[in-house]
Scaffold this active site. Structure first.
Site, PDB file in Angstrom:
ATOM      1  N   CYS A 117       1.365 -10.734  -0.837  1.00 39.65           N
ATOM      2  CA  CYS A 117       1.618  -9.436  -1.453  1.00 39.65           C
ATOM      3  C   CYS A 117       2.843  -9.534  -2.381  1.00 39.65           C
ATOM      4  O   CYS A 117       2.946 -10.463  -3.177  1.00 39.65           O
ATOM      5  CB  CYS A 117       1.803  -8.397  -0.349  1.00 39.65           C
ATOM      6  SG  CYS A 117       1.721  -6.675  -0.874  1.00 39.65           S
ATOM      7  N   HIS A 148       0.083  -9.081  -4.712  1.00 42.25           N
ATOM      8  CA  HIS A 148      -0.439  -7.724  -4.805  1.00 42.25           C
ATOM      9  C   HIS A 148      -0.541  -7.357  -6.287  1.00 42.25           C
ATOM     10  O   HIS A 148       0.322  -7.736  -7.090  1.00 42.25           O
ATOM     11  CB  HIS A 148       0.490  -6.744  -4.097  1.00 42.25           C
ATOM     12  CG  HIS A 148      -0.118  -5.391  -3.925  1.00 42.25           C
ATOM     13  ND1 HIS A 148      -0.018  -4.400  -4.881  1.00 42.25           N
ATOM     14  CD2 HIS A 148      -0.873  -4.867  -2.910  1.00 42.25           C
ATOM     15  CE1 HIS A 148      -0.659  -3.329  -4.476  1.00 42.25           C
ATOM     16  NE2 HIS A 148      -1.193  -3.577  -3.280  1.00 42.25           N
TER      17      HIS A 148
END
Length: 214
Positions: A117, A148
């Site tokens: 992420c 992400h």
């Protein structure tokens, strides 16, 4: 490969205020299931009694309150370093000189660095940091990554090769990156396979009744 005293891989995972719970707990859990020696380390928790208030308000206590309180033998002998995401937690990692230095040391030593992420931004920061000039070429190498979607633009702007969006986990040498909470299990299982082989991964994955798409 660095191992613990029982011959198993040693995994270090960082946690800060704002860390994404799923991305912290899932790799920790899966690596324990694999029989690894797993240790969590707090970053920037001094003003919060060393308790991490995560992104969804779950509070977690790391095994070691800070990098300064972590035995140097553990830091030196780790096999892999994991950085979970969560925007606020990743920002803490990305601006902490000790974290950036540890990332570079692991890369220079040929150890695995795994980010998921927004955690990938700390990897990017470790190369952009001024102290990186003192490291050898491995720590300064910009590799192929994912993250992400919310931080994709800033990573690309720093000159890193960004993988196709459909790639949920990307492995480039000893660097592992992944996209978000929904890819945390695949991320963790990939780490297990890299550190202990396909057979160990399947041994862990089977009893967890993982989806076949993994």
């Amino acid at each position: 490969m660095a191992t613990s005293s029982n011959g198993k891989p040693t995994v270090l995972i960082l946690i800060a205020n704002g860390t994404e719970e799923i991305e912290f707990v899932t790799p920790y859990d899966v690596c324990v299931r694999a029989g690894f020696s797993v240790h969590s380390i707090g970053v920037g928790l001094e003003t919060n009694h060393f308790v991490a208030k995560c992104s969804r308000n779950i509070r977690l206590i790391p095994d070691y309150p800070s990098l300064n309180d972590t035995p140097s033998t553990l830091l030196d002998n780790g096999t892999a370093l994991i950085l979970p995401g969560g925007a606020a937690g990743a920002k803490t990692f990305s601006t902490d000189a000790s974290v950036l230095r540890l990332i570079r040391e692991y890369r220079n030593d040929g150890k695995h660095v795994a980010c998921i992420c927004a955690g990938t931004t700390a990897l990017v920061a470790s190369v952009a940091d001024a102290d990186a000039a003192a490291d050898d070429s491995q720590a300064a190498r910009k590799c192929r990554v994912t993250s992400h979607p919310s931080v994709k633009a800033e990573i690309v702007a720093q000159g890193w090769e960004y993988a196709a969006d459909e790639e949920r986990v990307v492995v480039d040498g000893r660097v592992v990156t992944s996209r978000g909470p929904g890819t945390a299990l695949l991320f963790a299982l990939t780490i297990v396979e890299l550190l202990a082989g396909r057979e160990k991964r399947m041994e862990v994955e089977g009893p967890m009744v993982c989806a076949e798409v993994l």
